[in-house]
Scaffold this active site. Sequence first.
Site, PDB file in Angstrom:
ATOM      1  N   ASP A 178      42.637 106.252  48.025  1.00 19.27           N
ATOM      2  CA  ASP A 178      41.318 106.158  47.413  1.00 19.27           C
ATOM      3  C   ASP A 178      41.112 107.374  46.524  1.00 19.27           C
ATOM      4  OD1 ASP A 178      38.382 105.517  47.044  1.00 19.27           O
ATOM      5  OD2 ASP A 178      38.916 104.029  48.564  1.00 19.27           O
ATOM      6  N   HIS A 249      39.269 103.342  42.192  1.00 15.73           N
ATOM      7  CA  HIS A 249      39.490 104.097  43.430  1.00 15.73           C
ATOM      8  C   HIS A 249      40.854 104.801  43.408  1.00 15.73           C
ATOM      9  CE1 HIS A 249      35.895 102.976  45.613  1.00 15.73           C
ATOM     10  NE2 HIS A 249      36.068 101.710  45.284  1.00 15.73           N
ATOM     11  N   GLU A 311      35.459  97.538  42.706  1.00 12.51           N
ATOM     12  CA  GLU A 311      34.634  98.607  42.166  1.00 12.51           C
ATOM     13  C   GLU A 311      35.361  99.403  41.082  1.00 12.51           C
ATOM     14  OE1 GLU A 311      31.732  99.482  46.003  1.00 12.51           O
ATOM     15  OE2 GLU A 311      33.561 100.690  45.761  1.00 12.51           O
TER      16      GLU A 311
END
Length: 526
Positions: A178, A249, A311
């Site tokens: 991440d 990410h 995202e």
Amino acid sequence: MPAESLVPRPAELSTGSYDGLVLTASTRIDADFAARGTEAWLRAELGAATGFPLARGDGQNAQIRLSVDPSAGLGSEGYRLIVDGEGALVVGHDPAGVFYGAQTLRQLLPPAAYRRAPLTAETRWTLPSVRITDRPRFGWRGCMLDVGRHFMPKHDVLRFVDLIAAHKLNVLHLHLTDDQGWRVEIRRYPRLTEVGAWREESQIGAARPPAFDGRPHGGFYTQDDIREIVAYAAARHITVVPEIDVPGHSQAAIAAYPELGEGDPVGVARHWGIIENVLNVADSTLDFYRGVFDEILELFPSTYVCVGGDECPKEQWRASETARQRIREEGLADEDELQSWFIRQFDAYLAERGRRLLGWDEILEGGLASGATVMSWRGTEGGIAAARAGHDVVMCPTDTSYLDYRQASGDDEPVPVGTVLSTADVYASEPVPAELAGAEAERVLGAQVNVWTEHMDSPRAVDYMVFPRLSAFAEQVWSSGPRDYAEFLPRLEGHLARLDALGVEYRPPTGPRPWQRRPGVAGRPA
């Protein structure tokens, strides 16, 4: 009491008229070749708790017998457990079924069966007389563990494997990368862990502006660590699904290799949330990640490999000539289709190697990769759309599956984020949306709960947030038929004694203990 506190609830249970089986120092276990793995596990676990040798029998003098019989009509992962005047018999459709039957057998004993050493020589280890026939509702019964935000040492990952195995789950989805950390050794790219595996400090809570703890945080798993975790899980019939998140990410990777990014050099992220830095779409970046996945596939035999896809902000791509050129060259409509194009490169890569791509439901945007399986997290809509388009789905919507969400509305909940998700809420949720039926409903492989660890900085914090909600989830994905929380609650209360014996620091039904609170650390409302 043990037979009345089984979790998850078995499909069929009846009690017998015999006195049951009392385990003693002379008790023996016998298993056919296919069940030998469970025999070794059961001897180790019960031997430690009871102090008995539980030597191997020869079939004639064994009180506990384990066998695999695909012709027994039990179905995949199903088992039958009989305790009567002749002893205890576990028959499984397959080796996994035998293992789940042995897990149920352990639950029939006193909670001290979950300890690592005998408490007293006076303990009476009695298996009650029962007949149980059982099988799982879903083939995917999973838990996602985020080790990217807060690293969990290998020892604690192995403990977590045992805990989910005790609940008859069969998938551990490891979120390995991440913005805030890269947690797996990739030998051809050593800076991923030399640089990307640690950050200077971490955000505390969810206050705005953010506050930081000033304490470096990091860690990663060597390739041998990963091999050990995968083998340990496999012995407990759990598949470890790796996740390497792209194209968002990814700041930890960009910090290690700046040429992967679109902007100026950055460090490993210290704060939580959606971060603007994303991978660029150059051929060299795709080749870099193919090299990463080459090593990941060597370490993880799982059919499914997760590439994230969630995202991913598009602002850097909108400002990037490289991205605009790629959109023109590939005839794409916009940046959403560019993300879909990026994901399709790895769908093809994985398919060529006999694997299947797994991704969060954003991979639906701009067109879904042909072989992809969707994890529906932003509600159920993504899962419904994917199933109707002929794709497999794993359901994990935030409001029923995110175990980082607060467990009650009180001010004493530690770092309360999201909406309230109580144990009762988890128990009552339904993995298959009402909008799906027939062949479309069959596209739902199962469900998983997700343990995002921004606000869980230790295994103790993970215990508090995961249990006993995971116990309720286990029944949701294992047991068929109607569910009634009022019926489940007394069984859960009995099950908590097992968690106590295992040393699990779960959230008590009455609320957090004083040391489980985080006074002064701000959360975030839904």
